[in-house]
Design an enzyme around this catalytic site. Sequence first.
Site, PDB file in Angstrom:
ATOM      1  NE  ARG A 181      67.592  65.070  46.410  1.00 15.36           N
ATOM      2  CZ  ARG A 181      67.847  64.681  47.741  1.00 15.36           C
ATOM      3  NH1 ARG A 181      67.042  64.439  48.417  1.00 15.36           N
ATOM      4  NH2 ARG A 181      69.177  64.185  47.954  1.00 15.36           N
TER       5      ARG A 181
ATOM      6  CD  GLU B 180      68.324  64.580  56.365  1.00 16.26           C
ATOM      7  OE1 GLU B 180      68.194  63.549  56.666  1.00 16.26           O
ATOM      8  OE2 GLU B 180      67.846  65.004  55.102  1.00 16.26           O
TER       9      GLU B 180
ATOM     10  NE  ARG C 146      71.515  67.380  50.860  1.00 13.50           N
ATOM     11  CZ  ARG C 146      71.081  66.325  50.832  1.00 13.50           C
ATOM     12  NH1 ARG C 146      71.008  65.914  49.370  1.00 13.50           N
ATOM     13  NH2 ARG C 146      70.694  65.363  51.452  1.00 13.50           N
TER      14      ARG C 146
ATOM     15  CG  HIS D  76      75.792  64.488  50.173  1.00 13.69           C
ATOM     16  ND1 HIS D  76      76.655  65.075  51.122  1.00 13.69           N
ATOM     17  CD2 HIS D  76      74.569  64.330  50.502  1.00 13.69           C
ATOM     18  CE1 HIS D  76      75.937  64.655  52.348  1.00 13.69           C
ATOM     19  NE2 HIS D  76      74.685  64.647  52.001  1.00 13.69           N
TER      20      HIS D  76
ATOM     21  CG  HIS E  93      73.703  63.337  46.718  1.00 14.74           C
ATOM     22  ND1 HIS E  93      73.989  62.123  47.343  1.00 14.74           N
ATOM     23  CD2 HIS E  93      72.523  63.775  47.569  1.00 14.74           C
ATOM     24  CE1 HIS E  93      72.998  61.854  48.241  1.00 14.74           C
ATOM     25  NE2 HIS E  93      72.242  62.757  48.336  1.00 14.74           N
TER      26      HIS E  93
END
Length: 529
Positions: free
Chosen positions: A382, A115, A286, A239, A347
Amino acid sequence: MSHAPAQTDILIIGSGAAGLTAALHLAERFQVTVLAKGALNEGSTAWAQGGIAAVLEPGDTFDNHVEDTMVAGAGLNDRATVEFVVEGAPAAIERLAALGVPFNMDGEALHLTREGGHSHRRIVHVDDATGWAVQEALIRAAKAHPNVTLLPDMVAVDLATSRHEQRYSGAGNVWGVYAFNRATDRVELYTARATILATGGAGRTYLFSTAPRGATGDGIAMAWRAGCRVSNMEFMQFHPTCLYNLEVKNFLITEAVRGEGGKLMNPHTAKNFMPYYDRRAELAPRDIVARAIDAEIKRFGLDYVHLDISHMPPEFVRGHFPNIHEKLLGLGIDMTTQPIPVVPAQHYTCGGVVIDRDGRTDLPGLYAVGEVSQSGLHGANRLASNSLLECFVFGEAAARDIAARWDTLPPPPAIRPWDESRVTDSDEEVVIKQNWTEIRRFMWNYVGIVRSTKRLERARHRIAMLSEEIADYYGHFRVTPDLIELRNLLQSADLIVRSALHRKESRGLHYTLDYPETAAEAVDTILVP
């Protein structure tokens, strides 16, 4: 179901990954009561599609995972905490496998996916619905354990502290919680020697959020009111890719779609725009991807952008994303041939109640684990799939600490029952609806992905007005779940705005037009009640 004892050894508020992990560890020795706000599986854990980050690939190292986490966190992470969590990952996954979580395999080894922000393949997963499988396994184990009592439909109102003792004390101990029982419509008192907050984040303060309905910042607000410090609330992760659909509010399209080749396209120009914003394109962290999408949407007046993986073979897409594929088909979108309309959505709450490496808060007897806490793991942003990991490692750490200190934890004294002698039933539920919508809207518009001091001041002004209104309402009317949540939403919004105004720089998820540069020194924003 028989009524649980109102006094228990350990009380856990929240039935997700963090709460149930702690419960299962503690139940070997103690009586544990777990309160869930709704159904046992209604929290964020069940929604987690991605997976759990752990160093398992040959050639990958703990140092690499630590480094990736620190880079994503924009230098604000506490390195010792990051090392502690990363090193605890392989053991946590082993325990989950032992509980029967059916992780995807690659021959003899666990199948690993990649990811954004990770330098290696290190995400163990169960198709694209890891959280659901984990949640089911934890609930199954907790239900089977004679020392665990699970109580659904209990909405926590406030922590019971020394101020609520029959003989008032200012000692600041936490002795349990007052909770509204949806079955009886009454507030009940639950006491314990130790209380663990595992209540999740505050995502529902925003109009668009991938968080479940119940993520109203309850634990953060309750801890703040009881006297705990709260930290880094300005770091709200958005997100980048939430399905844009007016019927389905919070369906997330996992990072892994980009990880496996999905491209972000502008529906107006038909251009793949990410390379203009960052050389890592679709695999940038992100915050960068979310800001890029936000910029395209604002610049072209779009409602959404397209996420397109239809250039990959259909069997590849269906094989990797069976649940997303099926869900989208039901909405008339075939992701093997069509692009998916997406918008960024709130998110993850990176900030929260300040804790140490044992999950301890500032108040004796109170612990916090998972998204409700700020442990130093995530810093200013994060890293993907570190959130479930944090739940397992800290859930166990808090349990270990409570067990080790058990003999020094005093039994709860006599606590006053909930008093509602001076209140009446609410006359106007519409007030709650109106305030709820207003908070989410101004938070989305003024305290969203891109901020400015002027926008934040506007939000602060709205919060001040609403605070008076809601405090007045709360003082006069009997509590309902909606009123409890509204009060906590507003408190969370206030903490977010205060933190954001305090940070005079842009770092990680906090991006402000007035201070676009990042300061030389990384400092946590710590609010003291």
